[in-house]
Design a protein around this motif. Structure first.
Motif, PDB file in Angstrom:
ATOM      1  N   ASN A  78       7.769  -2.536  -1.379  1.00 18.03           N
ATOM      2  CA  ASN A  78       8.140  -4.062  -0.782  1.00 18.03           C
ATOM      3  C   ASN A  78       7.403  -4.397   0.402  1.00 18.03           C
ATOM      4  N   GLU A  81       2.190  -8.464  -5.585  1.00 14.64           N
ATOM      5  CA  GLU A  81       3.145  -9.232  -4.389  1.00 14.64           C
ATOM      6  C   GLU A  81       4.458  -9.364  -4.670  1.00 14.64           C
ATOM      7  N   ARG A  92       0.762 -10.132   0.593  1.00 14.03           N
ATOM      8  CA  ARG A  92       0.945 -11.551   0.503  1.00 14.03           C
ATOM      9  C   ARG A  92       0.738 -12.182   1.958  1.00 14.03           C
ATOM     10  N   ARG A  93       1.220 -11.714   2.861  1.00 14.17           N
ATOM     11  CA  ARG A  93       0.885 -12.459   4.243  1.00 14.17           C
ATOM     12  C   ARG A  93      -0.202 -12.540   4.497  1.00 14.17           C
ATOM     13  N   SER A 126       4.812  -7.428   0.783  1.00 13.74           N
ATOM     14  CA  SER A 126       4.979  -8.505   1.578  1.00 13.74           C
ATOM     15  C   SER A 126       3.745  -8.546   2.736  1.00 13.74           C
TER      16      SER A 126
END
Length: 169
Positions: free
Chosen positions: A47, A82, A54-55, A51
């Motif tokens: 996770n 993602e 994705r950022r 994250s």
């Protein structure tokens, strides 16, 4: 008298500061180095990795669709990375770092900062320094290596810069 396999394993676990953990789907214990919040399960690590990816994609100004096309996969497949629904291979992670123009260190630090230091502040500072090195002019690097070697306790480098084998990428 020779040590048993179990004794050798126990000695290695202790010397490396590892703790026993269990992971779903694996009947054997796994041994992990605890982070700042203890041992996170692999789901929590995935996770955090999702994250971070994705950022970085958003920071690069790319849509999921565009990045998926650049990677050569369907957007739905990329979206699973993602969402932490699919695991990234090391080669796919390298590819994403190339496309997003980021250091793998940045993504790995987001997932496991404890690998860079004993405290969060130390880990953050070591990672910041590593990321700053990317922009140091190439002709300055040998001098900088000499300076850092003088600042580093001798046992960690034994008077020589670490040898990087297989660096012919």
């Amino acid at each position: 008298m020779t040590q048993s396999k179990a004794d050798r394993l126990a000695q290695q676990i202790k010397s490396r500061g590892l703790v026993e953990s269990r992971e779903p789907g694996n009947s054997k214990p796994v041994f992990r180095k605890p982070g700042f919040r203890g041992v996170q399960d692999f789901g929590a690590l995935e996770n955090a990795r999702a994250s971070s990816v994705r950022r970085e994609r958003k920071a690069a100004g790319l849509s999921r669709e565009t990045l998926a096309d650049m990677v050569g996969i369907a957007e739905q497949v990329y979206a699973r990375y993602e969402r932490a629904a699919s695991h990234l291979t090391a080669t796919r992670l390298i590819h994403l770092c190339e496309l997003l123009a980021i250091e793998p260190t940045r993504l790995l630090h987001d997932v496991a900062p404890h690998l860079w230091g004993a405290t969060k502040e130390e880990a953050d500072n070591r990672t910041k320094l590593a990321l700053l090195l990317r922009d140091v002019p190439a002709d300055v690097l040998p001098s900088l290596i000499d300076i850092v070697m003088r600042l580093t306790p001798a046992p960690s480098h034994r008077g020589e810069a670490p040898d990087l084998e297989g660096d012919e990428a």
